[in-house]
Design a protein around this motif. Structure first.
Motif, PDB file in Angstrom:
ATOM      1  N   PRO A 148      11.542  35.582 -31.659  1.00  0.00           N
ATOM      2  CA  PRO A 148      11.452  36.405 -30.450  1.00  0.00           C
ATOM      3  C   PRO A 148      10.657  37.696 -30.651  1.00  0.00           C
ATOM      4  O   PRO A 148      10.001  38.179 -29.726  1.00  0.00           O
ATOM      5  CB  PRO A 148      12.920  36.711 -30.132  1.00  0.00           C
ATOM      6  N   GLU A 151       7.152  36.724 -30.345  1.00  0.00           N
ATOM      7  CA  GLU A 151       6.866  36.410 -28.942  1.00  0.00           C
ATOM      8  C   GLU A 151       6.687  37.690 -28.123  1.00  0.00           C
ATOM      9  O   GLU A 151       5.822  37.763 -27.245  1.00  0.00           O
ATOM     10  CB  GLU A 151       7.982  35.536 -28.366  1.00  0.00           C
ATOM     11  N   THR A 159       8.991  31.171 -31.835  1.00  0.00           N
ATOM     12  CA  THR A 159      10.285  30.685 -32.331  1.00  0.00           C
ATOM     13  C   THR A 159      10.193  29.216 -32.724  1.00  0.00           C
ATOM     14  O   THR A 159      10.741  28.792 -33.750  1.00  0.00           O
ATOM     15  CB  THR A 159      11.380  30.871 -31.266  1.00  0.00           C
TER      16      THR A 159
END
Length: 396
Positions: A148, A151, A159
């Motif tokens: 995350p 991201e 992930t």
């Protein structure tokens, strides 16, 4: 396409169901048990595959509330922070410090290789880091935690990439360790160097791991306290302008609490119970992380991912065969540690223990490696790995 939505309670229930499915499959399929693939990964990956097929065929999509994933992740890494016992590090001797130094070098090397290969392949260095120490030394726990983060930095499907790399590492590290140890022992005639070692090092520590039913509540309170105070530390760290995982503050507070307890005796830290609670949280965290994977995001990165993972496998072999073996004394214990470092450096501490047990069962038991590896794995590697990864993320 219709999307089926799950709230956080339903998400947790699905994760638990797939945890049970994974446990059942591990009992039925020897390969999964042999290579110590975590049950949440087995069941969750099965769900992710089915989900991918349904999504790509346009049948149905799934949407999960991941709130509890973050809670479980922070709780697990807080329990890891409680393992950082400076007294035990001092009593572990020179060999423990040398192995810890080797692990630090491996962590740095894995990330340099990942970033370097990503530049050669002309892809984002963040993609490379997904196959670095995040997923190799870090395993599924760190992969699920830093996915995350990547991201948020703009890498779509991070992930999924991290988890795929961690799964590969578990299998590759387990496959590599035994043959490497055997080659060193037989090729260099090391059985004659096998000696009995002192097994008293962990006696005091093991006593602290004894469980009591009445102590689970205080242990949970200690975890909650460290997590709460950790948010303040994390907030202060974020003001530096650097990127940190959300659990770093809780790990720091937990480590301070543990060592304050050790040196002052002001209160007792319930390590055994904290370990158990942390293990439960890790399983739930992995379960939720796996069922929320979007495997279709891996398709366009399949080629570069293979190159990156082969590079990490080669690095691990060279490092274990030449660096660990040489610096740990070039004897029987060093060969066992080399075998263990393959599982340790590409999977998790249980994989390292399985590698070493397999080699020792064939030749001779070695005490020192079974003391050193769990100490480094339980107390220090996650803290060090998190620090190194954070530095790399902020330098890119």
């Amino acid at each position: 396409m219709y999307t089926l939505e799950f709230n956080m309670y339903q998400t947790l229930a699905v994760a638990v169901v797939m945890l049970y499915v994974g446990t059942l499959l591990k009992r039925k399929i020897q390969f999964l048990e042999t290579f110590c693939i975590p049950s949440p990964v087995v069941g969750g990956l099965l769900f992710a595959i089915v989900s991918c097929i349904l999504y790509t065929s346009g049948v149905i999509g799934f949407s999960f509330d991941e709130t509890l994933k973050n809670v479980c992740m922070v709780a697990f890494f807080t329990s890891v922070g409680f393992q950082a016992n400076v007294k035990i590090l001092k009593s572990g001797g020179v060999a423990l410090l040398i192995f810890l130094g080797c692990v630090i070098a491996l962590i740095i090397g894995q990330n340099f290789l990942a970033v370097g290969l990503s530049k050669v392949l002309d892809i984002s260095p963040f993609i490379g880091l997904c196959t670095g120490s995040i997923s190799m030394v870090g395993g599924h726990g760190t992969a699920g935690a830093f996915g995350p983060v990547l991201e948020d930095l703009g890498l779509v499907g991070a992930t999924t990439l991290c988890t795929a790399a961690a799964t590969f590492g578990l299998v590759a590290g387990s496959l590599m360790g035994g043959p490497l140890g055997r080659r060193l022992i037989l090729g260099k005639d090391l059985l004659k160097t096998a000696v009995k070692a002192d097994e008293t090092l962990l006696v005091e520590e093991e006593k602290k791991h004894e469980r009591s039913v009445s102590m689970y509540a205080p242990a949970a309170y200690q975890l909650a306290l460290a997590m709460g105070l950790g948010t303040v530390v994390s907030m202060l760290l974020s003001k530096t302008g650097m990127t940190f995982p959300i659990y770093i503050g809780a790990m720091i507070v937990a480590a301070i609490m543990r060592n304050y307890s050790e040196f002052t005796g002001a209160f007792k830290v319930h390590i055994g119970e904290i370990n158990d609670i942390g293990g439960i949280c890790l399983s739930l965290f992995l379960g939720i992380a796996m069922i929320t994977l979007k495997l279709w995001q891996l398709a366009e990165l399949a080629g570069p991912l293979v190159v990156l993972l082969l590079g990490q496998t080669t690095l691990m072999f060279i490092f274990a065969y030449f660096i660990v073996f040489t610096f740990l004394g070039r004897d029987y214990d060093a060969a066992i540690l080399s075998a263990g470092s393959c599982g340790f450096g590409m999977g998790a501490t249980p994989n390292a223990m399985a590698n070493m047990s397999a080699v020792c069962s064939k030749y001779r038991y070695a005490v020192k490696p079974f003391i050193i590896v769990p100490l480094v794995g339980a107390m220090f590697v996650d803290i060090i790995n998190t620090t190194v990864i954070t530095i790399f993320l902020n330098l890119l």
